[in-house]
Design an enzyme around this catalytic site. Structure first.
Site, short mmCIF file in Angstrom:
data_model
loop_
_atom_site.label_atom_id
_atom_site.label_comp_id
_atom_site.label_asym_id
_atom_site.label_seq_id
_atom_site.Cartn_x
_atom_site.Cartn_y
_atom_site.Cartn_z
N GLY A 46 -23.37 22.13 28.87
CA GLY A 46 -24.11 22.00 27.61
C GLY A 46 -23.14 21.93 26.45
O GLY A 46 -22.03 22.46 26.53
N GLN A 51 -19.98 22.01 17.97
CA GLN A 51 -18.77 22.26 18.77
C GLN A 51 -17.78 21.10 18.67
O GLN A 51 -16.61 21.26 19.01
CB GLN A 51 -19.13 22.52 20.23
CG GLN A 51 -19.88 23.83 20.43
CD GLN A 51 -20.22 24.08 21.89
OE1 GLN A 51 -21.24 23.60 22.38
NE2 GLN A 51 -19.34 24.77 22.60
N CYS A 94 -18.48 29.38 27.66
CA CYS A 94 -18.69 28.45 26.54
C CYS A 94 -17.43 27.62 26.35
O CYS A 94 -16.33 28.16 26.39
CB CYS A 94 -19.00 29.25 25.28
SG CYS A 94 -19.27 28.24 23.83
N LEU A 95 -17.61 26.33 26.12
CA LEU A 95 -16.44 25.46 25.92
C LEU A 95 -15.66 25.85 24.66
O LEU A 95 -14.49 25.53 24.54
CB LEU A 95 -16.87 23.99 25.85
CG LEU A 95 -17.46 23.43 27.15
CD1 LEU A 95 -17.96 22.00 26.93
CD2 LEU A 95 -16.44 23.47 28.28
N HIS A 136 -28.55 29.43 24.87
CA HIS A 136 -27.14 29.50 24.49
C HIS A 136 -26.81 28.39 23.49
O HIS A 136 -26.19 28.64 22.45
CB HIS A 136 -26.28 29.37 25.76
CG HIS A 136 -24.81 29.27 25.53
ND1 HIS A 136 -23.91 30.18 26.04
CD2 HIS A 136 -24.07 28.36 24.86
CE1 HIS A 136 -22.68 29.83 25.68
NE2 HIS A 136 -22.75 28.72 24.97
N GLU A 137 -27.24 27.17 23.80
CA GLU A 137 -26.91 26.04 22.93
C GLU A 137 -27.64 26.14 21.59
O GLU A 137 -27.08 25.79 20.55
CB GLU A 137 -27.26 24.71 23.61
CG GLU A 137 -26.48 24.43 24.89
CD GLU A 137 -24.97 24.55 24.75
OE1 GLU A 137 -24.45 24.28 23.65
OE2 GLU A 137 -24.32 24.94 25.73
N HIS A 140 -25.90 28.14 19.07
CA HIS A 140 -24.82 27.42 18.36
C HIS A 140 -25.35 26.79 17.07
O HIS A 140 -24.63 26.71 16.07
CB HIS A 140 -24.25 26.30 19.24
CG HIS A 140 -23.23 26.74 20.23
ND1 HIS A 140 -22.03 27.30 19.86
CD2 HIS A 140 -23.21 26.68 21.58
CE1 HIS A 140 -21.32 27.57 20.95
NE2 HIS A 140 -22.01 27.21 22.02
ZN ZN Z 1 -21.39 27.48 23.98
#
Ligand code: ZN
Length: 168
Positions: A46, A51, A94-95, A136-137, A140
């Site tokens: 995701g 991001q 998480c990236l 989660h996304e 963000h």
């Molecule tokens: Zn994330």
């Protein structure tokens, strides 16, 4: 399509609240294409637009397992319209917080509303990994990272670890 740089903690942009988009047009689809390519390259399941530094309420996701056919999903202006009282814990990553994983408790099921890649309005129930990932996304989009759900000590450790990783 292009692979973009993924921002990592403690980049202050990750704390920014993203703005709703006016509608789904070719320019937004180009952004979503870049996001998907960036996510696949990372690799991740995701990615939110912030991001890669774009403060728009846009998410891409693909929960297909390795070896399965790709199942890209696109979420524009997503909203959670219902959350279950029951919660589940899942070890998240998480990236933007590379190589750090910890368990977060979230509602087990949610009902979401969003526009898809074609700009169609969708309402959907999500559970399991889908529910974890969309929550989660969506965090963000409000400038919240999964480590913000952890203790301050763990959060500081995570940021320190990422800084060290990036400096190496
Ligand atoms: Zn994330």
């Amino acid at each position: 399509m292009a692979i973009r740089e993924i921002l990592t903690v403690p980049n202050p942009l990750l704390k920014q609240v993203s703005e709703p988009v006016a509608g789904v047009d070719d320019e937004l689809r180009a952004l979503m294409d870049d996001m998907l390519e960036t996510m696949y390259d990372a690799p991740g399941i995701g990615l939110a637009a912030i991001q890669i530094g774009a403060p728009k309420r846009v998410i891409v996701m693909d929960l297909a397992r390795e070896g399965e056919e790709k199942q890209p999903r696109y979420f524009v202006n997503p909203e959670i319209v219902w959350r279950s009282e029951e919660t589940s814990g899942y070890e998240e990553g998480c990236l933007s917080v590379p190589e750090y994983y910890d368990e977060v408790q979230r509602p087990s099921k949610v009902k979401i509303r969003y526009l898809n890649y074609r700009g169609e309005a969708i309402e959907e129930d999500a559970e399991g990994l889908y529910a974890v990932c969309i929550q989660h996304e969506m965090d963000h989009l409000d400038g919240v990272l999964f480590i913000d759900h952890l203790s301050r000590l763990k959060r500081e450790q995570a940021v320190k670890k990422v800084k060290k990783l990036k400096a190496a």
